[in-house]
Design a protein around this motif. Sequence first.
Motif, PDB file in Angstrom:
ATOM      1  N   ALA A  55      -4.544  -2.080  -8.042  1.00 63.79           N
ATOM      2  CA  ALA A  55      -4.480  -0.612  -8.016  1.00 63.79           C
ATOM      3  C   ALA A  55      -3.430  -0.123  -7.031  1.00 63.79           C
ATOM      4  CB  ALA A  55      -5.853  -0.035  -7.657  1.00 63.79           C
ATOM      5  N   MET A  56      -3.305  -0.793  -5.914  1.00 60.04           N
ATOM      6  CA  MET A  56      -2.316  -0.372  -4.918  1.00 60.04           C
ATOM      7  C   MET A  56      -0.897  -0.618  -5.434  1.00 60.04           C
ATOM      8  SD  MET A  56      -4.107  -1.392  -1.258  1.00 60.04           S
ATOM      9  CE  MET A  56      -4.099  -3.147  -1.552  1.00 60.04           C
ATOM     10  N   ARG A  57      -0.688  -1.742  -6.068  1.00 62.59           N
ATOM     11  CA  ARG A  57       0.644  -2.013  -6.632  1.00 62.59           C
ATOM     12  C   ARG A  57       0.989  -1.003  -7.724  1.00 62.59           C
ATOM     13  NH1 ARG A  57       3.380  -6.512  -5.361  1.00 62.59           N
ATOM     14  NH2 ARG A  57       2.279  -8.158  -4.216  1.00 62.59           N
ATOM     15  N   LEU A 112       0.865  -1.184   0.000  1.00 62.08           N
ATOM     16  CA  LEU A 112       0.000   0.000   0.000  1.00 62.08           C
ATOM     17  C   LEU A 112       0.900   1.231   0.000  1.00 62.08           C
ATOM     18  CD1 LEU A 112      -2.913   1.257   0.471  1.00 62.08           C
ATOM     19  CD2 LEU A 112      -2.335   1.200   2.913  1.00 62.08           C
ATOM     20  N   PRO A 113       0.697   2.187  -0.893  1.00 61.66           N
ATOM     21  CA  PRO A 113       1.512   3.395  -0.835  1.00 61.66           C
ATOM     22  C   PRO A 113       1.358   4.092   0.520  1.00 61.66           C
ATOM     23  CG  PRO A 113       0.274   3.313  -2.878  1.00 61.66           C
ATOM     24  CD  PRO A 113      -0.270   2.234  -2.013  1.00 61.66           C
ATOM     25  N   GLY A 114       2.465   4.552   1.053  1.00 61.10           N
ATOM     26  CA  GLY A 114       2.429   5.373   2.257  1.00 61.10           C
ATOM     27  C   GLY A 114       2.548   6.834   1.859  1.00 61.10           C
ATOM     28  N   TYR A 115       1.728   7.676   2.455  1.00 61.67           N
ATOM     29  CA  TYR A 115       1.643   9.081   2.049  1.00 61.67           C
ATOM     30  C   TYR A 115       2.077   9.999   3.179  1.00 61.67           C
ATOM     31  CZ  TYR A 115      -1.191   7.387  -1.830  1.00 61.67           C
ATOM     32  OH  TYR A 115      -1.638   6.732  -2.951  1.00 61.67           O
ATOM     33  N   ILE A 169       2.517   2.330  -6.617  1.00 63.44           N
ATOM     34  CA  ILE A 169       3.865   2.378  -6.037  1.00 63.44           C
ATOM     35  C   ILE A 169       4.860   2.618  -7.167  1.00 63.44           C
ATOM     36  CG2 ILE A 169       5.634   1.054  -4.829  1.00 63.44           C
ATOM     37  CD1 ILE A 169       3.350  -0.347  -3.326  1.00 63.44           C
ATOM     38  N   GLU A 170       5.499   3.781  -7.143  1.00 62.59           N
ATOM     39  CA  GLU A 170       6.410   4.190  -8.205  1.00 62.59           C
ATOM     40  C   GLU A 170       7.859   4.088  -7.727  1.00 62.59           C
ATOM     41  OE1 GLU A 170       4.734   8.013  -8.842  1.00 62.59           O
ATOM     42  OE2 GLU A 170       5.960   8.978  -7.289  1.00 62.59           O
ATOM     43  N   PRO A 171       8.822   4.058  -8.667  1.00 64.27           N
ATOM     44  CA  PRO A 171      10.220   3.836  -8.296  1.00 64.27           C
ATOM     45  C   PRO A 171      10.767   4.807  -7.256  1.00 64.27           C
ATOM     46  CG  PRO A 171       9.949   3.567 -10.654  1.00 64.27           C
ATOM     47  CD  PRO A 171       8.635   4.070 -10.136  1.00 64.27           C
ATOM     48  N   SER A 172      10.351   6.079  -7.320  1.00 65.58           N
ATOM     49  CA  SER A 172      10.920   7.065  -6.397  1.00 65.58           C
ATOM     50  C   SER A 172      10.590   6.745  -4.936  1.00 65.58           C
ATOM     51  CB  SER A 172      10.411   8.460  -6.744  1.00 65.58           C
ATOM     52  OG  SER A 172       9.010   8.539  -6.543  1.00 65.58           O
ATOM     53  N   MET A 173       9.590   5.902  -4.701  1.00 68.65           N
ATOM     54  CA  MET A 173       9.191   5.593  -3.330  1.00 68.65           C
ATOM     55  C   MET A 173      10.204   4.691  -2.622  1.00 68.65           C
ATOM     56  SD  MET A 173       5.092   5.177  -4.028  1.00 68.65           S
ATOM     57  CE  MET A 173       4.624   4.918  -2.326  1.00 68.65           C
ATOM     58  N   TYR A 174      11.212   4.207  -3.357  1.00 75.07           N
ATOM     59  CA  TYR A 174      12.273   3.411  -2.752  1.00 75.07           C
ATOM     60  C   TYR A 174      13.483   4.267  -2.391  1.00 75.07           C
ATOM     61  CZ  TYR A 174       9.589  -0.510  -4.659  1.00 75.07           C
ATOM     62  OH  TYR A 174       8.598  -1.408  -4.969  1.00 75.07           O
ATOM     63  N   ALA A 175      13.421   5.570  -2.669  1.00 77.81           N
ATOM     64  CA  ALA A 175      14.598   6.428  -2.472  1.00 77.81           C
ATOM     65  C   ALA A 175      15.045   6.453  -1.014  1.00 77.81           C
ATOM     66  CB  ALA A 175      14.302   7.840  -2.972  1.00 77.81           C
TER      67      ALA A 175
END
Length: 431
Positions: free
Chosen positions: A356-358, A152-155, A361-367
């Motif tokens: 939809a949750m997957r 789940l994306p964290g905001y 999640i975009e690459p920058s979220m692993y920074a």
Amino acid sequence: MTQPLWQKDGIKIDAKIMQFLAGNDVLLDREFFLHDITASKAHVEGLANIGVVGADEAAALKRELDALAEDFRSGAFVLDERHEDGHSAIEARLTERLGDAGRRVHTGRSRNDQILVATRLWLKEKLATLQTLCHDIAQVCLDRAAEPTLPLPGYTHLQRAVVSSTAMWFAGFAEGFTDNALRAQQTAVWIDANPLGTAAGYGVNLPLDRAHTTQALGFARMQVSPVYAQLSRGKFEMAVLESIASALLDLRRMAWDLSLFTTAEFNFVKLPAEYTTGSSIMPNKRNPDVIELLRASYASVAAARCEIEQLLSLPSGYQRDLQFSKGSLFHGVTHGLSALELVPDLLARFQWNEPAMRAAIEPSMYATDVAIEQAAAGVPFRDAYRAAAEAASAAGAGRTPESSLQARVSPGSGHDLKLDQVQQRLDAIRG
């Protein structure tokens, strides 16, 4: 209306003034009436213990009080505008049935006694309900946090920030509602004091058996000072509303999340059909009205607390201003609990939309992962931070949401939610 208890000969009662004085009090007293009857039975027993009423009179009074309670439950007795308030109705009924014995029931007590103790018993009951509801919500969250984890994306700032999970989302609210259950329990301990026998706030010239009424009504202790019994009116009510508001603050944030997650733009959550409504004009719409009203429910409780707080700009001793606290208290407590009552089933039944949750999640979220890995390898964190920021779009190379969560080993995070610790705390509260 029956003649008020305080009516004096030769003084005319103005109907408009009487209506203003009484207001909706008698209707609100329906909520507290059975508690008032229960406290009246304990008061009768106390009077018998000190010889103010005889054993036979006490038995008759208690029998009639039980009959009144049964008639009230069945609808055979209706508390309405014929009576100034519930307290007057009790005395009128006992006098009608038992004559002088009924007239003795008010010996040594005030209507302040009656509303204080009836309200206190009602508040204890509502706090027990609050504790149970918060416990149930926390348990559902723990159960769902233990389900197979979905990414789940964290905001932060409503911007995509880091990889999170459905388990972390549920775990956060599980701990929050565990604290809310504990707060309800602690508030119940704080207010668990018997005010019956303090009369109008200064005691009476009778050796009232307050120890007996305290034990008979299930209070943990006696509220010793008659002056403080009056000072606590409003103060204790606000404490209960604050406990409910604490739970509703967490519910408001939960409802905000679900409101966003059900939009087409997020599409992370599908609600049970019963929790949505249709539009009166747009055939294509299903609206999350229940979620939105859950989100709004904190406002009702906060408003009730605020109204009582404003009434408390008073000197010591009883003031009639406090009559207006009853409606605020009833509305705030009942609305708050009715909102919380809907939550366990909602949480148990809504569905996550994994694709939809997957996709969100975009690459920058692993920074952040990249920066901390570099810092752990010896690179000064601020240097690692700048390097990760410059290459944020490539941060996801070779990474998955699962690998990010598995590497999150700080206690309570993705790899180690420590649900067992929250469960132990929750079980201890109920125990």
